[in-house]
Write an enzyme that holds these catalytic residues in place. Structure first.
Site, short mmCIF file in Angstrom:
data_model
loop_
_atom_site.label_atom_id
_atom_site.label_comp_id
_atom_site.label_asym_id
_atom_site.label_seq_id
_atom_site.Cartn_x
_atom_site.Cartn_y
_atom_site.Cartn_z
N TYR A 1 -22.85 -1.40 21.02
CA TYR A 1 -22.32 -1.06 19.69
C TYR A 1 -22.24 0.45 19.48
O TYR A 1 -21.42 0.92 18.70
CB TYR A 1 -23.22 -1.65 18.60
CG TYR A 1 -22.85 -3.04 18.17
CD1 TYR A 1 -22.86 -4.10 19.06
CD2 TYR A 1 -22.49 -3.29 16.84
CE1 TYR A 1 -22.53 -5.38 18.64
CE2 TYR A 1 -22.16 -4.57 16.42
CZ TYR A 1 -22.18 -5.61 17.32
OH TYR A 1 -21.85 -6.87 16.91
N LYS B 1 -29.50 -10.43 30.12
CA LYS B 1 -28.63 -10.85 31.22
C LYS B 1 -29.04 -10.04 32.45
O LYS B 1 -28.24 -9.33 33.06
CB LYS B 1 -27.17 -10.61 30.82
CG LYS B 1 -26.13 -11.17 31.77
CD LYS B 1 -26.04 -12.68 31.79
CE LYS B 1 -25.08 -13.12 32.89
NZ LYS B 1 -25.09 -14.59 33.11
N ASP C 1 -26.56 -16.65 28.63
CA ASP C 1 -25.71 -17.85 28.73
C ASP C 1 -26.56 -19.12 28.60
O ASP C 1 -26.21 -20.05 27.87
CB ASP C 1 -24.89 -17.84 30.04
CG ASP C 1 -25.72 -17.56 31.28
OD1 ASP C 1 -26.89 -17.14 31.16
OD2 ASP C 1 -25.19 -17.75 32.40
N ASP D 1 -25.92 -10.56 17.92
CA ASP D 1 -24.79 -10.80 17.01
C ASP D 1 -24.23 -12.19 17.27
O ASP D 1 -24.02 -12.98 16.34
CB ASP D 1 -23.71 -9.74 17.26
CG ASP D 1 -22.48 -9.97 16.39
OD1 ASP D 1 -22.65 -10.21 15.19
OD2 ASP D 1 -21.35 -9.91 16.93
N ASP E 1 -24.96 -15.96 14.94
CA ASP E 1 -23.88 -16.78 14.36
C ASP E 1 -24.00 -18.21 14.84
O ASP E 1 -23.84 -19.16 14.09
CB ASP E 1 -22.50 -16.24 14.75
CG ASP E 1 -21.90 -15.32 13.71
OD1 ASP E 1 -22.68 -14.58 13.06
OD2 ASP E 1 -20.66 -15.33 13.54
C1 IPM Z 1 -22.97 -8.88 11.73
C2 IPM Z 1 -21.50 -8.58 11.76
C3 IPM Z 1 -21.30 -7.12 12.12
C4 IPM Z 1 -21.90 -6.90 13.50
C5 IPM Z 1 -19.86 -6.63 12.05
C6 IPM Z 1 -19.23 -6.90 10.71
C7 IPM Z 1 -19.74 -5.17 12.42
O1 IPM Z 1 -20.85 -9.45 12.63
O2 IPM Z 1 -23.69 -8.24 10.93
O3 IPM Z 1 -23.40 -9.74 12.50
O4 IPM Z 1 -21.24 -7.14 14.52
O5 IPM Z 1 -23.05 -6.49 13.58
MG MG Z 2 -22.08 -10.96 13.43
#
Ligand code: IPM
Ligand code: MG
Length: 353
Positions: free
Chosen positions: A138, A188, A220, A244, A248
């Site tokens: 990042y 990884k 993975d 990240d 999710d």
């Molecule tokens: C998160 C989001 C952010 C990230 C984006 C919006 C930059 O997906 O907070 O998980 O990738 O960190």
């Molecule tokens: Mg995210």
């Protein structure tokens, strides 16, 4: 308590407004809470030409904690990269040194039916993902898109220093100590040198926490295990990019990404609190978003920055109560539930308080 409130874009404004209702209840009872608003993301660009205006950064620096909604929207996608909303979010994380991102994935029993996995696989789920937030691909340099040998190439740098790994590993081990004493480090290392270092440093830090059972998984495999048997996990620690993605994924186990809060902490537990979901431009302004992730982020704020466990518990109990009472925004609604708007959900939490 000085709070910087940065609603941001899309549904950010609606969901933050519900969290502020909860804060207003506490204020009404005499809690000394000062809130000041600032712009971030597309709202920062629109108002001040910068996704992280200097004024907002100043506000955030002066505050004890930051409450953030969400950033981003399709109208900003064509802006120069440094002006895009997401860059504002990344910059505030970096500027405030919020290296430890805590993302719990917790299933409320009543929402088991809203999960995409079978109830028996997810019931009782309670995972804490600790995502490193200020390093990795990042922020690594060099990065860019340029022409080489007559064609465009895009490149980023995955990089971690041992001190960066060590400090987030300490946070994760300390959290594991307060929970089930199991920590899984995800990387990884079979392919990436950066991950090899990560794995070695985490193993060194483990010596300070002999009671915690440390395991490691390649990312993975971790992604597969998260849907195969998610309850094997207690605390997961991982880098910025893998965290990240996995957070999710983990959110879906709990029914909806609209339920999951997060805390981003610096060395002194100053924190920024935000739902893990995005600005959802497709439903923005329609008063149908789920405000519970943002309200639960307040609970994390009381827990981690203000060490006020009673108020944290109280907010979480209020959320549990409205879920038990059957209130559902569209994202967690299933047959038989009482479908409510974003603001009605906020009111229900206030009533439950
Ligand atoms: C998160 C989001 C952010 C990230 C984006 C919006 C930059 O997906 O907070 O998980 O990738 O960190
Ligand atoms: Mg995210």
């Amino acid at each position: 308590m000085k709070l910087a409130v940065l609603p941001g874009d899309g549904i950010g404004k609606e969901i933050v407004a519900q969290a502020v209702k909860v804060l207003d209840v506490l204020k009404g009872e005499g809690a000394g809470i000062e809130m000041e608003y600032g712009n971030i993301g597309g709202a920062g660009f629109d108002a001040e030409g910068d996704p992280l205006p200097e004024s907002s950064l100043k506000l955030a620096r002066a505050a004890d904690a930051v409450l953030l909604g969400a950033v981003g929207g399709p109208q900003y996608d064509q802006l120069d990269r440094p002006l895009r909303p997401e860059r504002g979010l990344l910059r505030i994380r970096k500027e405030l040194n919020l290296f430890a991102n805590l993302r719990p994935a917790l299933l409320y029993p009543e929402l088991a039916g809203a999960s995409s996995l079978k109830p028996e696989i997810v019931s009782g789920l309670d995972i804490m993902i600790v995502r490193e937030l200020t390093g990795d691909v990042y922020f690594g340099q060099p990065r860019g898109v340029e022409v080489r040998n007559g064609e465009r190439v895009g490149f980023n740098t995955m990089i971690y220093s041992e001190s960066e790994v060590r400090r987030v590993a300490h946070v994760a081990f300390a959290i594991a100590m307060k929970r089930g004493k199991k920590l899984c480090s995800v990387e990884k290392a079979n392919v990436l040198e950066c991950s090899e270092l990560w794995r070695d440093v985490v193993a060194e830090v483990a010596k300070d926490y002999p009671e915690v059972e440390l395991s490691t998984l390649y990312v993975d495999n971790a992604a597969m295990q998260l849907v195969r048997n998610p309850k094997q996990f207690d605390v997961i620690v991982t880098g910025n990019l893998f965290g990240d993605i996995l957070s999710d994924q983990a959110s879906m186990l709990s029914g909806s990404i609209g339920m999951l809060p997060s805390a981003s902490l610096d060395e002194n537990n100053k924190g920024m609190y935000e739902p893990i979901h995005g600005s959802a431009p497709d439903i923005a302004g329609r008063d149908i978003a789920n405000p519970l992730a943002t309200i639960l982020s307040l609970a994390m704020m009381y827990r981690y920055t203000f060490a006020d466990m009673a108020t944290a518990d109280r907010i979480e109990a209020a959320v549990k109560k409205v879920i038990a009472q059957g209130y559902r925004t569209g994202d967690i609604w299933t047959e038989g539930g009482n479908k409510v708007s974003c603001s009605a959900m906020g009111d229900a939490v206030v009533a439950a308080m």
